[in-house]
Each structure stands twice: as C-alpha cells, then as structure tokens.
Design a protein around this motif. Structure first.
Motif, PDB file in Angstrom:
ATOM      1  N   ALA A  48      30.780  23.510  56.129  1.00 50.68           N
ATOM      2  CA  ALA A  48      30.846  22.747  57.374  1.00 50.68           C
ATOM      3  C   ALA A  48      31.169  21.291  57.069  1.00 50.68           C
ATOM      4  N   THR A  49      31.780  20.614  58.042  1.00 50.84           N
ATOM      5  CA  THR A  49      32.153  19.218  57.880  1.00 50.84           C
ATOM      6  C   THR A  49      31.653  18.400  59.071  1.00 50.84           C
ATOM      7  N   ARG A  91      31.306   9.485  56.392  1.00 48.67           N
ATOM      8  CA  ARG A  91      31.504   9.447  54.936  1.00 48.67           C
ATOM      9  C   ARG A  91      30.369  10.174  54.218  1.00 48.67           C
ATOM     10  N   TYR A  92      29.151   9.931  54.666  1.00 47.17           N
ATOM     11  CA  TYR A  92      28.023  10.616  54.035  1.00 47.17           C
ATOM     12  C   TYR A  92      28.110  12.127  54.246  1.00 47.17           C
ATOM     13  N   ALA A  93      28.693  12.545  55.374  1.00 43.13           N
ATOM     14  CA  ALA A  93      28.809  13.972  55.667  1.00 43.13           C
ATOM     15  C   ALA A  93      29.667  14.683  54.622  1.00 43.13           C
ATOM     16  N   GLU A  94      30.640  13.977  54.043  1.00 41.65           N
ATOM     17  CA  GLU A  94      31.435  14.584  52.976  1.00 41.65           C
ATOM     18  C   GLU A  94      30.552  14.930  51.781  1.00 41.65           C
ATOM     19  N   ALA A 136      25.971  20.824  49.651  1.00 41.16           N
ATOM     20  CA  ALA A 136      25.523  22.094  50.236  1.00 41.16           C
ATOM     21  C   ALA A 136      26.379  23.234  49.703  1.00 41.16           C
ATOM     22  N   GLY A 137      27.691  22.996  49.569  1.00 43.85           N
ATOM     23  CA  GLY A 137      28.570  24.019  49.000  1.00 43.85           C
ATOM     24  C   GLY A 137      28.217  24.335  47.558  1.00 43.85           C
ATOM     25  N   GLU A 138      27.889  23.306  46.781  1.00 45.21           N
ATOM     26  CA  GLU A 138      27.493  23.535  45.386  1.00 45.21           C
ATOM     27  C   GLU A 138      26.201  24.343  45.307  1.00 45.21           C
ATOM     28  N   PRO A 176      16.073   4.651  61.936  1.00 46.40           N
ATOM     29  CA  PRO A 176      17.502   4.330  61.977  1.00 46.40           C
ATOM     30  C   PRO A 176      18.371   5.414  61.352  1.00 46.40           C
ATOM     31  N   GLY A 177      17.769   6.295  60.542  1.00 47.97           N
ATOM     32  CA  GLY A 177      18.539   7.342  59.880  1.00 47.97           C
ATOM     33  C   GLY A 177      18.535   8.677  60.590  1.00 47.97           C
ATOM     34  N   HIS A 178      18.180   8.702  61.890  1.00 49.69           N
ATOM     35  CA  HIS A 178      18.073  10.001  62.570  1.00 49.69           C
ATOM     36  C   HIS A 178      19.414  10.725  62.644  1.00 49.69           C
ATOM     37  N   SER A 179      20.511  10.006  62.825  1.00 51.48           N
ATOM     38  CA  SER A 179      21.825  10.665  62.881  1.00 51.48           C
ATOM     39  C   SER A 179      22.202  11.247  61.522  1.00 51.48           C
ATOM     40  N   PHE A 180      21.838  10.553  60.453  1.00 49.54           N
ATOM     41  CA  PHE A 180      22.040  11.058  59.097  1.00 49.54           C
ATOM     42  C   PHE A 180      21.306  12.381  58.927  1.00 49.54           C
ATOM     43  N   ALA A 181      20.040  12.423  59.342  1.00 50.30           N
ATOM     44  CA  ALA A 181      19.227  13.632  59.192  1.00 50.30           C
ATOM     45  C   ALA A 181      19.791  14.790  60.009  1.00 50.30           C
ATOM     46  N   HIS A 182      20.157  14.538  61.268  1.00 53.52           N
ATOM     47  CA  HIS A 182      20.714  15.599  62.108  1.00 53.52           C
ATOM     48  C   HIS A 182      22.003  16.152  61.500  1.00 53.52           C
ATOM     49  N   ALA A 183      22.849  15.277  60.987  1.00 52.31           N
ATOM     50  CA  ALA A 183      24.099  15.731  60.383  1.00 52.31           C
ATOM     51  C   ALA A 183      23.829  16.582  59.147  1.00 52.31           C
TER      52      ALA A 183
END
Length: 458
Positions: free
Chosen positions: A308-309, A124-127, A133-135, A405-412
């Motif tokens: 990218a998504t 969801r955060y990736a959206e 990023a597009g903006e 705990p947010g490492h996956s958030f950062a990588h995405a």
C-alpha cells in the motif's frame, strides 16, 4: 452509603462534594482495584458521577467522566493545567519534550514541531512505511508462527528511526535504537506507576531502564551534534526539527530541545502505533466477517499490488473504520493533569496543585456514547453513523492544545501496514494461547500474541 470526598472544607482544599470510587483500600487507595480488574474499575466510574475521586495511594485524583468535562480539562481550560504525576515521572527519559512539558514552553515547542507533520511530509514518510512493511511481510514464511506484538513494535521503531534519521544510520546506531526503545516502552509504564522511592533500588528493571535511557539519549545527542555541522542535510525529521524556526520569534531549538523531542517521538510515536496494529490483527482473527470485508477492500484498492502507498489511503475507508474501533477499544487508561491555578469543575472548586485524571478508556466504554461498548464494531465509524457520535467522547490522540501532532503519521502507518500485510496473509491465533490485556499508564499491552501466518487465497 457511598463514600463522599470534599465537603465544606474539602480534600486538600477542594470545595464541594464528590463521590469516591468503590473498593478503596487503606494506604494504597484504589491501586489494587485498578491493577486487578482495570476494565471493571474504570467503567464503573461514570455510574458514580460526572466527577469521581480515586486514590493512588493516599493521593486523591479527580476523574471527570463526561465528554464535556474532559474537553474542559484538555481544551477549554488547558492553560490552567500542566502535565500530571505520571508524566512527571518520565522526565528522566523524555526531558522537556512535548509529552511532559506545558505552558508557554509547550506552545512554542509545538509550533516548532507541528510543521514536521504536514501532509507533504507524511507523504514522504509513507514511502518509508510502505517499504518497511513490505520487507516485514517478505521476511515471513507461510505457516510461520510470529509474535505479532513484537513484530509490530519492531516495525514501528524501524519506521520512526528511518523517518527521524533517514537511511544513513550505521548498524551501531540502528542496533542501539532497536535495543533501547522496547525496554523503555515496556518498563516506562512500570516506572511511572510505582512509588518514587523504588526508583533508586538496585533491582534489575531499574538498572535496565536507567541504562537504556542513558544509551539512547547519548546516541541521539551525538546524532544531533553531527547533523548541526553537516553542510547538506537529508530530508528527514531530525533535519526538519533542527531547521525549524518559530514564526512568532524566529528562534530555533537548541540541541537539548531537539534531543528531548526526538526521544519523545521515538517513544511516544512508536507505542500507540505498535499496540494499535497488534490489537487490530487480534480483533480481525476474532471477527471473520470484519476480516473478510477488510481484505475485500484491500484487494479492490491495491488491485493486485503487494504494497500500500500514501495514494491508497483515501480509498481505504473501511480500514480506517477498523483502526478507529481498535483505538476506541484499547484506549489509554489515565492521562494525568495537575491544576496550576484554581479551576471550577462541575460544581467543584479545585485549588492549584490538584491532580486530575482524564480516562479515554472510560469515555470509550460508556454506553451513553458507544452502545454495547464491549462489542468490536467498525460500523460505528461508517459515514452514515459517524456523524452522530459525540466528537468529544473519542480521544485516541488527546484533544485540544495537547492533541498529538503525529496523529496523521500514526493513522497512515496503521493503514499502510494493515493493507500491505492483508494483501499477502491472514494471521490466525495459535491454539491454547489466551491473549490478555496488560495494564500500563497508556494503551494496554497484549500478552502472548502469537499468530500463524497463512497465505491468502483469492
């Protein structure tokens, strides 16, 4: 002859002998060496021993330089340590959030925060990441010169703000977050590294820092109180934190605890991502072959799409390699810990209240683990070579109990941003602008990272 700390009586009760880093000055210790040439100083430590004593002023700090000993501090014996001096200096900003807390309190808070970063939520955060990023890319014009460091910081703050507070923030709140967080990111390291007695002096950066702390914490506190009373809550991080229940006790966080974790996520959660992105674009410009391969992957994976998504992430394998190499190359200098009881470390016996510093930067630049460590080489992380790297030697987000705990958030966020920018543009350095590393308590900052936006030709 090399200086040795310790001995039969030891330093501050330390039992055993340990080498002291070179170039120690009276009263200030190694601070001058650390500030003047941090790369040379930090990479010299492993040559002197598996544990080396450095002095921050007159305070002895013990630095383990092998992956095994670092793992002992961060993971195996983590329950014998609390956050050290540099983290404690940031308590007025972060309160008792995960970045500074320890012990049973830290474990409870981590159990409450961790579910907010499960895979389904990252999707969801990736959206949000993709949209913002597009903006950003749409706001750039061909041949425009942009400050990439500030652009990436603004983007990371926008992503974190929207993930935390959904899209319903009014302009007053949004503006305050955008104003305060950059001040706190840049001045927080200065506050952590300077003598405590300077905190109360009426100098400009002290006033600026204290005002930003007050404004941000008041704003977030108001949002937390408002969210508590809402019957229908949006699907954002703030709501997830308020609703979280400890599986062991059934308890939730009170307003103060939620406030501390939200501010921690806004500060710590934006710094690493923003700096990694800035350095990544800098390295792409310096290594055309890496840039060509990255762009080829982006073109293949996105297939003509301009953003990218989350679903693209598994296929962006080379992008992940480039990101890992940036996180290796530009690692934090010092992560401070303090013993809460007696600890045996490589033949030394450290009593309670001894400062220990872990340096991801030192490990990441040790040729025993990363040959030619000063060479930027994403091939280190290729599947056929990745398996041979010592896992305990790579610490972009910490290790053990205190692994971010947010490492996956950062990588995405890094991958989605790089792929979205790369589908439109390449960034070219502005001639005559030399980029330098500015030392902080965490990742180094780039200076003068001005780059020209050039449309990609396919």
């Amino acid at each position: 002859m090399a200086e040795i700390a310790g001995g039969s009586r030891g330093v501050r009760g330390v039992s055993g002998a340990v080498p002291v880093a070179a170039r120690r000055w009276p009263l200030v210790g190694h601070v001058f060496s650390l500030l003047r040439d941090p790369h040379r100083f930090m990479t010299s430590l492993s040559v002197r021993g598996d544990v080396v004593c450095i002095y921050l002023g007159t305070l002895p700090v013990y630095v383990p330089t092998t992956p095994e000993l670092v793992h002992q501090v961060l993971a195996t014996d983590a329950n014998k340590f609390e956050k050290g001096m540099l983290f404690q200096r940031l308590r007025p900003l972060l309160g008792n959030g995960l970045a500074v807390s320890g012990g049973d309190y830290y474990r409870r808070q981590r159990r409450l925060v961790q579910p907010s970063f499960q895979r389904v939520r990252i999707a969801r955060y990736a959206e949000i990441m993709s949209e913002l990023a597009g903006e950003l890319v749409s706001s750039w014009k061909p041949e425009q010169v942009v400050g990439v460091d500030r652009s990436m910081q603004d983007l990371a703050i926008a992503v974190a703000g929207r993930a935390l507070f959904s899209t319903d923030l009014d302009t007053r709140v949004t503006s305050e977050i955008q104003r305060s967080v950059p001040v706190l990111l840049q001045d927080g390291s200065a506050r952590a590294l300077t003598p405590k007695l300077l905190e109360k002096l009426p100098i400009s950066w002290n006033r600026r820092f204290d005002e930003a702390i007050g404004q941000l914490r008041r704003m977030v506190s108001e949002l937390v109180r408002t969210m508590r009373t809402d019957d229908v809550r949006p699907d954002d991080l703030l709501s997830a934190l308020i609703s979280a229940r400890d599986e062991e006790t059934g308890e939730s966080m009170n307003d103060q605890q939620v406030l501390d974790e939200v501010v921690t996520l806004l500060i710590a959660g934006t710094q690493t991502t923003a700096l990694a992105l800035a350095w990544l674009f800098h390295e792409l410009a310096r290594h055309p072959e890496v840039e060509r391969r990255l762009h080829a992957e982006i073109d293949e994976v996105l297939g003509g799409r301009r953003r990218a998504t989350f679903d693209d992430l598994p296929a962006l394998t080379y992008t992940r390699q480039v990101a890992n190499e940036v996180l290796r190359r530009y690692a934090p200098w010092l992560l401070m810990r303090r013993t809460t009881e007696e600890v045996a470390l490589d033949g030394l016996v450290l009593p309670a209240d001894t400062e220990v510093a872990v340096s991801p930067y030192t490990l990441h630049h040790d040729s025993r683990y990363f040959p030619e460590p000063n060479r930027f080489d994403p091939r280190r992380w290729a599947p056929d070579r990745d398996a041979g790297l010592p896992r305990k030697a790579f610490l972009p987000f910490g290790s053990g109990l205190h692994h971010c705990p947010g490492h996956s958030f950062a990588h995405a966020e890094i991958a989605i941003t790089v792929a979205t920018v790369g589908s439109h543009y390449k960034l070219v350095p502005v001639p005559g602008r030399r980029v330098r590393m500015k030392m902080t308590a965490g990742m180094p900052y780039p200076s003068q990272l001005a780059m020209r936006v050039i449309p990609r030709s396919r």
